[in-house]
Design a protein around this motif. Structure first.
Motif, PDB file in Angstrom:
ATOM      1  N   VAL A  35      -2.603  36.015  33.706  1.00  0.00           N
ATOM      2  CA  VAL A  35      -3.056  34.695  33.287  1.00  0.00           C
ATOM      3  C   VAL A  35      -3.210  33.805  34.510  1.00  0.00           C
ATOM      4  O   VAL A  35      -2.323  33.755  35.372  1.00  0.00           O
ATOM      5  CB  VAL A  35      -2.059  34.050  32.300  1.00  0.00           C
ATOM      6  N   ALA A  36      -4.351  33.111  34.588  1.00  0.00           N
ATOM      7  CA  ALA A  36      -4.620  32.232  35.726  1.00  0.00           C
ATOM      8  C   ALA A  36      -3.844  30.931  35.571  1.00  0.00           C
ATOM      9  O   ALA A  36      -4.403  29.870  35.297  1.00  0.00           O
ATOM     10  CB  ALA A  36      -6.114  31.953  35.831  1.00  0.00           C
ATOM     11  N   ASP A  37      -2.539  31.032  35.727  1.00  0.00           N
ATOM     12  CA  ASP A  37      -1.659  29.895  35.477  1.00  0.00           C
ATOM     13  C   ASP A  37      -1.060  29.382  36.786  1.00  0.00           C
ATOM     14  O   ASP A  37      -0.129  29.966  37.333  1.00  0.00           O
ATOM     15  CB  ASP A  37      -0.544  30.298  34.512  1.00  0.00           C
ATOM     16  N   ASN A  38      -1.614  28.282  37.272  1.00  0.00           N
ATOM     17  CA  ASN A  38      -1.080  27.611  38.452  1.00  0.00           C
ATOM     18  C   ASN A  38      -0.777  26.149  38.130  1.00  0.00           C
ATOM     19  O   ASN A  38      -0.940  25.269  38.982  1.00  0.00           O
ATOM     20  CB  ASN A  38      -2.074  27.701  39.616  1.00  0.00           C
ATOM     21  N   LEU A  39      -0.359  25.910  36.885  1.00  0.00           N
ATOM     22  CA  LEU A  39      -0.076  24.550  36.460  1.00  0.00           C
ATOM     23  C   LEU A  39       1.085  23.974  37.260  1.00  0.00           C
ATOM     24  O   LEU A  39       2.042  24.675  37.580  1.00  0.00           O
ATOM     25  CB  LEU A  39       0.259  24.520  34.968  1.00  0.00           C
ATOM     26  N   GLN A  40       0.990  22.683  37.544  1.00  0.00           N
ATOM     27  CA  GLN A  40       2.018  22.011  38.319  1.00  0.00           C
ATOM     28  C   GLN A  40       2.565  20.811  37.547  1.00  0.00           C
ATOM     29  O   GLN A  40       1.822  20.118  36.858  1.00  0.00           O
ATOM     30  CB  GLN A  40       1.440  21.511  39.651  1.00  0.00           C
ATOM     31  N   LEU A  41       3.877  20.592  37.694  1.00  0.00           N
ATOM     32  CA  LEU A  41       4.539  19.480  37.018  1.00  0.00           C
ATOM     33  C   LEU A  41       5.274  18.618  38.033  1.00  0.00           C
ATOM     34  O   LEU A  41       5.683  19.092  39.089  1.00  0.00           O
ATOM     35  CB  LEU A  41       5.540  19.994  35.977  1.00  0.00           C
ATOM     36  N   THR A  42       5.466  17.357  37.686  1.00  0.00           N
ATOM     37  CA  THR A  42       6.280  16.470  38.504  1.00  0.00           C
ATOM     38  C   THR A  42       7.756  16.710  38.173  1.00  0.00           C
ATOM     39  O   THR A  42       8.082  17.492  37.269  1.00  0.00           O
ATOM     40  CB  THR A  42       5.948  15.001  38.230  1.00  0.00           C
ATOM     41  N   GLU A  43       8.625  16.032  38.851  1.00  0.00           N
ATOM     42  CA  GLU A  43      10.061  16.150  38.581  1.00  0.00           C
ATOM     43  C   GLU A  43      10.404  15.652  37.178  1.00  0.00           C
ATOM     44  O   GLU A  43      11.425  16.049  36.610  1.00  0.00           O
ATOM     45  CB  GLU A  43      10.861  15.348  39.620  1.00  0.00           C
ATOM     46  N   ASN A  44       9.535  14.802  36.630  1.00  0.00           N
ATOM     47  CA  ASN A  44       9.760  14.266  35.282  1.00  0.00           C
ATOM     48  C   ASN A  44       9.003  15.050  34.212  1.00  0.00           C
ATOM     49  O   ASN A  44       8.793  14.549  33.096  1.00  0.00           O
ATOM     50  CB  ASN A  44       9.349  12.790  35.230  1.00  0.00           C
ATOM     51  N   ASN A  45       8.594  16.268  34.573  1.00  0.00           N
ATOM     52  CA  ASN A  45       7.877  17.143  33.639  1.00  0.00           C
ATOM     53  C   ASN A  45       6.551  16.557  33.172  1.00  0.00           C
ATOM     54  O   ASN A  45       6.109  16.796  32.047  1.00  0.00           O
ATOM     55  CB  ASN A  45       8.745  17.471  32.417  1.00  0.00           C
ATOM     56  N   GLU A  46       5.907  15.787  34.059  1.00  0.00           N
ATOM     57  CA  GLU A  46       4.573  15.293  33.761  1.00  0.00           C
ATOM     58  C   GLU A  46       3.551  16.251  34.361  1.00  0.00           C
ATOM     59  O   GLU A  46       3.766  16.806  35.446  1.00  0.00           O
ATOM     60  CB  GLU A  46       4.384  13.892  34.342  1.00  0.00           C
ATOM     61  N   LEU A  47       2.448  16.451  33.663  1.00  0.00           N
ATOM     62  CA  LEU A  47       1.421  17.376  34.134  1.00  0.00           C
ATOM     63  C   LEU A  47       0.661  16.768  35.308  1.00  0.00           C
ATOM     64  O   LEU A  47       0.212  15.627  35.238  1.00  0.00           O
ATOM     65  CB  LEU A  47       0.441  17.686  33.000  1.00  0.00           C
ATOM     66  N   ILE A  48       0.528  17.540  36.375  1.00  0.00           N
ATOM     67  CA  ILE A  48      -0.303  17.136  37.506  1.00  0.00           C
ATOM     68  C   ILE A  48      -1.700  17.691  37.238  1.00  0.00           C
ATOM     69  O   ILE A  48      -1.893  18.908  37.217  1.00  0.00           O
ATOM     70  CB  ILE A  48       0.246  17.671  38.835  1.00  0.00           C
ATOM     71  N   VAL A  49      -2.637  16.804  37.002  1.00  0.00           N
ATOM     72  CA  VAL A  49      -3.990  17.232  36.619  1.00  0.00           C
ATOM     73  C   VAL A  49      -4.770  17.649  37.857  1.00  0.00           C
ATOM     74  O   VAL A  49      -5.049  16.833  38.741  1.00  0.00           O
ATOM     75  CB  VAL A  49      -4.728  16.098  35.875  1.00  0.00           C
ATOM     76  N   THR A  50      -5.103  18.931  37.924  1.00  0.00           N
ATOM     77  CA  THR A  50      -5.896  19.496  39.006  1.00  0.00           C
ATOM     78  C   THR A  50      -6.907  20.470  38.413  1.00  0.00           C
ATOM     79  O   THR A  50      -6.948  20.690  37.203  1.00  0.00           O
ATOM     80  CB  THR A  50      -5.012  20.259  40.009  1.00  0.00           C
ATOM     81  N   LYS A  51      -7.690  21.097  39.279  1.00  0.00           N
ATOM     82  CA  LYS A  51      -8.650  22.107  38.828  1.00  0.00           C
ATOM     83  C   LYS A  51      -7.960  23.268  38.129  1.00  0.00           C
ATOM     84  O   LYS A  51      -8.580  23.971  37.320  1.00  0.00           O
ATOM     85  CB  LYS A  51      -9.451  22.645  40.017  1.00  0.00           C
ATOM     86  N   ASP A  52      -6.680  23.476  38.444  1.00  0.00           N
ATOM     87  CA  ASP A  52      -5.955  24.601  37.864  1.00  0.00           C
ATOM     88  C   ASP A  52      -5.814  24.474  36.341  1.00  0.00           C
ATOM     89  O   ASP A  52      -5.669  25.484  35.647  1.00  0.00           O
ATOM     90  CB  ASP A  52      -4.563  24.717  38.493  1.00  0.00           C
ATOM     91  N   VAL A  53      -5.837  23.248  35.833  1.00  0.00           N
ATOM     92  CA  VAL A  53      -5.749  23.052  34.383  1.00  0.00           C
ATOM     93  C   VAL A  53      -6.984  23.648  33.705  1.00  0.00           C
ATOM     94  O   VAL A  53      -6.888  24.425  32.755  1.00  0.00           O
ATOM     95  CB  VAL A  53      -5.621  21.554  34.032  1.00  0.00           C
ATOM     96  N   ILE A  54      -8.155  23.294  34.227  1.00  0.00           N
ATOM     97  CA  ILE A  54      -9.400  23.811  33.668  1.00  0.00           C
ATOM     98  C   ILE A  54      -9.535  25.299  33.942  1.00  0.00           C
ATOM     99  O   ILE A  54     -10.068  26.054  33.120  1.00  0.00           O
ATOM    100  CB  ILE A  54     -10.611  23.049  34.247  1.00  0.00           C
ATOM    101  N   ALA A  55      -9.042  25.749  35.096  1.00  0.00           N
ATOM    102  CA  ALA A  55      -9.098  27.185  35.419  1.00  0.00           C
ATOM    103  C   ALA A  55      -8.329  28.002  34.382  1.00  0.00           C
ATOM    104  O   ALA A  55      -8.757  29.104  34.005  1.00  0.00           O
ATOM    105  CB  ALA A  55      -8.538  27.428  36.813  1.00  0.00           C
ATOM    106  N   LEU A  56      -7.208  27.466  33.907  1.00  0.00           N
ATOM    107  CA  LEU A  56      -6.427  28.155  32.876  1.00  0.00           C
ATOM    108  C   LEU A  56      -7.217  28.224  31.568  1.00  0.00           C
ATOM    109  O   LEU A  56      -7.283  29.285  30.929  1.00  0.00           O
ATOM    110  CB  LEU A  56      -5.101  27.437  32.645  1.00  0.00           C
ATOM    111  N   PHE A  57      -7.816  27.116  31.182  1.00  0.00           N
ATOM    112  CA  PHE A  57      -8.619  27.110  29.954  1.00  0.00           C
ATOM    113  C   PHE A  57      -9.789  28.073  30.066  1.00  0.00           C
ATOM    114  O   PHE A  57     -10.091  28.820  29.125  1.00  0.00           O
ATOM    115  CB  PHE A  57      -9.144  25.696  29.669  1.00  0.00           C
ATOM    116  N   ASP A  58     -10.449  28.067  31.236  1.00  0.00           N
ATOM    117  CA  ASP A  58     -11.601  28.949  31.437  1.00  0.00           C
ATOM    118  C   ASP A  58     -11.192  30.418  31.427  1.00  0.00           C
ATOM    119  O   ASP A  58     -11.985  31.286  31.043  1.00  0.00           O
ATOM    120  CB  ASP A  58     -12.305  28.612  32.752  1.00  0.00           C
ATOM    121  N   TYR A  59      -9.979  30.686  31.882  1.00  0.00           N
ATOM    122  CA  TYR A  59      -9.479  32.062  31.843  1.00  0.00           C
ATOM    123  C   TYR A  59      -9.495  32.580  30.407  1.00  0.00           C
ATOM    124  O   TYR A  59     -10.007  33.673  30.131  1.00  0.00           O
ATOM    125  CB  TYR A  59      -8.064  32.120  32.406  1.00  0.00           C
TER     126      TYR A  59
END
Length: 204
Positions: A35-59
């Motif tokens: 799975v193309a999962d490179n999702l990143q979170l902050t220390e407060n478990n907030e989603l860091i929105v990057t190209k990796d979010v769309i890459a996961l969906f496209d996968y």
């Protein structure tokens, strides 16, 4: 008792949803892949929105054509639920909903556009192929490319929101803008070949 019946119904629903994810992962396109999962979170478990979010969906969307779109969407949602805590989960699910709506809108527009074109139409050429075409062809392509890129930018913001677009497509849109400027220079009939070379060099 009513509560027991509701619990059983909820459990059955959860099993069904997990089956959707397994069905998605076992398609020919995705089986035996990571799975193309490179999702990143902050220390407060907030989603860091990057190209990796769309890459996961496209996968997961790579399985389109093998199974129904509802299965892909539900399977993707279940993956996110198994992967993310709140508030990152809610953010990711919202972006997923918006992205699926964006894709659907794009497909509808593409179908409508293609219905009105003939196979030899200038509009059928890949916009970036215009850079390889003779000057006259590039000049004809320019208004279609400009309109197409503007429509894409407008639709992205309509469905995804300014902040998400900036985080995910900023570099792509800069490249599109650069390509359009380069095509404008190369299509300018008032410039000599030497002047075009100088102008594109400065642009680069």
């Amino acid at each position: 008792p009513r509560s027991s019946a509701l619990s059983a119904s909820s459990a059955a629903s959860n099993v069904y949803k997990r089956q959707r994810l397994n069905q998605l992962k076992n398609t020919r396109s995705l089986a035996e892949t990571m799975v193309a999962d490179n999702l990143q979170l902050t220390e407060n478990n907030e989603l860091i929105v990057t190209k990796d979010v769309i890459a996961l969906f496209d996968y997961f969307l790579f399985a389109s054509g093998e199974i129904q779109s509802e299965v892909i969407e539900q399977g993707t949602r279940e993956y996110l639920k198994s992967r993310l805590p709140e508030p990152a989960l809610s953010s990711a699910l919202q972006i997923l909903d918006n992205y699926m709506a964006y894709i659907t809108a794009q497909e509808t527009i593409n179908i409508d556009v293609m219905r009105g074109l003939n196979s030899d139409s200038i509009q059928n050429i890949d916009p970036y192929e215009a850079l390889k075409q003779p000057t006259l062809m590039r000049e004809e392509m320019l208004p279609y490319l400009s309109e197409s890129l503007n429509n894409i930018k407008k639709m992205r913001r309509e469905y995804m929101g300014d902040n998400v677009v900036e985080a995910i497509w900023h570099e792509d849109e800069l490249y599109d803008k650069h390509t359009l400027k380069r095509l404008t220079i190369l299509s300018d009939p008032t410039l000599s070949e030497e002047e075009k070379t100088v102008a594109t060099t400065v642009l680069n």
